[in-house]
Every structure is written in C-alpha cells, then in structure tokens.
Design a protein around this motif. Structure first.
Motif, PDB file in Angstrom:
ATOM      1  N   THR A  59     -23.540 -14.731  28.322  1.00 53.26           N
ATOM      2  CA  THR A  59     -23.389 -15.864  29.230  1.00 53.26           C
ATOM      3  C   THR A  59     -23.913 -15.431  30.592  1.00 53.26           C
ATOM      4  O   THR A  59     -23.958 -14.230  30.903  1.00 53.26           O
ATOM      5  N   HIS A  60     -24.309 -16.402  31.393  1.00 54.08           N
ATOM      6  CA  HIS A  60     -24.853 -16.053  32.710  1.00 54.08           C
ATOM      7  C   HIS A  60     -23.798 -15.346  33.568  1.00 54.08           C
ATOM      8  O   HIS A  60     -24.129 -14.454  34.350  1.00 54.08           O
ATOM      9  N   GLY A  61     -22.542 -15.722  33.416  1.00 53.24           N
ATOM     10  CA  GLY A  61     -21.478 -15.091  34.199  1.00 53.24           C
ATOM     11  C   GLY A  61     -21.384 -13.598  33.940  1.00 53.24           C
ATOM     12  O   GLY A  61     -21.302 -12.795  34.873  1.00 53.24           O
ATOM     13  N   TYR A  62     -21.399 -13.209  32.665  1.00 48.81           N
ATOM     14  CA  TYR A  62     -21.343 -11.784  32.335  1.00 48.81           C
ATOM     15  C   TYR A  62     -22.626 -11.079  32.744  1.00 48.81           C
ATOM     16  O   TYR A  62     -22.595  -9.968  33.267  1.00 48.81           O
ATOM     17  N   ALA A  63     -23.763 -11.711  32.508  1.00 42.82           N
ATOM     18  CA  ALA A  63     -25.043 -11.094  32.882  1.00 42.82           C
ATOM     19  C   ALA A  63     -25.098 -10.854  34.390  1.00 42.82           C
ATOM     20  O   ALA A  63     -25.490  -9.773  34.834  1.00 42.82           O
ATOM     21  N   ALA A  64     -24.698 -11.844  35.170  1.00 39.65           N
ATOM     22  CA  ALA A  64     -24.716 -11.707  36.628  1.00 39.65           C
ATOM     23  C   ALA A  64     -23.747 -10.615  37.083  1.00 39.65           C
ATOM     24  O   ALA A  64     -24.060  -9.834  37.987  1.00 39.65           O
ATOM     25  N   ALA A  65     -22.583 -10.546  36.463  1.00 45.25           N
ATOM     26  CA  ALA A  65     -21.602  -9.519  36.830  1.00 45.25           C
ATOM     27  C   ALA A  65     -22.136  -8.127  36.516  1.00 45.25           C
ATOM     28  O   ALA A  65     -21.978  -7.196  37.313  1.00 45.25           O
ATOM     29  N   ILE A  66     -22.802  -7.972  35.364  1.00 42.93           N
ATOM     30  CA  ILE A  66     -23.374  -6.670  34.994  1.00 42.93           C
ATOM     31  C   ILE A  66     -24.467  -6.274  35.984  1.00 42.93           C
ATOM     32  O   ILE A  66     -24.517  -5.128  36.442  1.00 42.93           O
ATOM     33  N   VAL A  67     -25.334  -7.214  36.342  1.00 38.22           N
ATOM     34  CA  VAL A  67     -26.408  -6.913  37.297  1.00 38.22           C
ATOM     35  C   VAL A  67     -25.819  -6.540  38.656  1.00 38.22           C
ATOM     36  O   VAL A  67     -26.252  -5.566  39.283  1.00 38.22           O
ATOM     37  N   HIS A  68     -24.828  -7.281  39.103  1.00 39.18           N
ATOM     38  CA  HIS A  68     -24.195  -6.988  40.394  1.00 39.18           C
ATOM     39  C   HIS A  68     -23.566  -5.591  40.372  1.00 39.18           C
ATOM     40  O   HIS A  68     -23.725  -4.811  41.317  1.00 39.18           O
ATOM     41  N   GLU A  69     -22.884  -5.269  39.288  1.00 40.78           N
ATOM     42  CA  GLU A  69     -22.244  -3.954  39.175  1.00 40.78           C
ATOM     43  C   GLU A  69     -23.294  -2.842  39.100  1.00 40.78           C
ATOM     44  O   GLU A  69     -23.116  -1.773  39.665  1.00 40.78           O
ATOM     45  N   HIS A  70     -24.404  -3.111  38.437  1.00 36.91           N
ATOM     46  CA  HIS A  70     -25.515  -2.154  38.361  1.00 36.91           C
ATOM     47  C   HIS A  70     -26.051  -1.862  39.757  1.00 36.91           C
ATOM     48  O   HIS A  70     -26.301  -0.697  40.107  1.00 36.91           O
ATOM     49  N   GLU A  71     -26.209  -2.904  40.566  1.00 33.76           N
ATOM     50  CA  GLU A  71     -26.684  -2.722  41.941  1.00 33.76           C
ATOM     51  C   GLU A  71     -25.692  -1.894  42.760  1.00 33.76           C
ATOM     52  O   GLU A  71     -26.092  -1.003  43.501  1.00 33.76           O
ATOM     53  N   ARG A  72     -24.411  -2.199  42.618  1.00 29.84           N
ATOM     54  CA  ARG A  72     -23.376  -1.436  43.342  1.00 29.84           C
ATOM     55  C   ARG A  72     -23.428   0.036  42.924  1.00 29.84           C
ATOM     56  O   ARG A  72     -23.350   0.929  43.760  1.00 29.84           O
ATOM     57  N   HIS A  73     -23.550   0.286  41.638  1.00 31.69           N
ATOM     58  CA  HIS A  73     -23.576   1.642  41.101  1.00 31.69           C
ATOM     59  C   HIS A  73     -24.805   2.392  41.619  1.00 31.69           C
ATOM     60  O   HIS A  73     -24.707   3.555  42.016  1.00 31.69           O
TER      61      HIS A  73
END
Length: 78
Positions: A59-73
């Motif tokens: 879902t876009h919600g999970y995909a966006a959360a993963i991308v955001h967390e990847h950027e933070r990491h």
C-alpha cells in the motif's frame, strides 16, 4: 540534493506503520532498504514510494513509511 519527504500522517502513526512492516510484508526493514538501494535512482521520495508500492505490491502508506525511514537511516549513517 534530495527532496525530503513530508509525512502524510503523524510521527506516532509512522512509528506504528514501521513496527508492523515485518509482519505485514514478510520482510524486515533492512531488506526493504536494500530493495530501495538496488532499485531505480529516483531523486524524489514520492517516486521511490510509488515504485516500491507498484513493484512490491505494498500500500502507498507502507511504501511511503519505508522510504521515509530509509531516508532517516541514511542521514543518521552518513
């Protein structure tokens, strides 16, 4: 310079989504980070989230959360 990704939900919701990623997707965050690192070189976070959702059936919600967390990491480990 990469565009930062605005959250469309609260930080609390983001943390809940991230905590559920392994159970919902069957893959741990490091696996998703590797998929993003090995995927197309999109500059915008939204493009990466759209690709992740389309390519992996998220879902876009999970995909966006993963991308955001990847950027933070990535920022924390520079």
């Amino acid at each position: 310079m990469e565009e930062s990704m605005p959250l469309n939900h609260s930080m609390e919701t983001h943390h809940k989504l991230i905590a559920r990623v392994p159970d919902i997707t069957g893959r741990a965050l490091p696996e998703w980070f590797q998929a993003l690192d090995n995927g197309p070189s999109f500059l915008r976070c939204e493009e990466r989230a759209n690709w992740l959702a389309a390519e992996h059936g998220l879902t876009h919600g999970y995909a966006a959360a993963i991308v955001h967390e990847h950027e933070r990491h990535r920022r924390q480990h520079l």
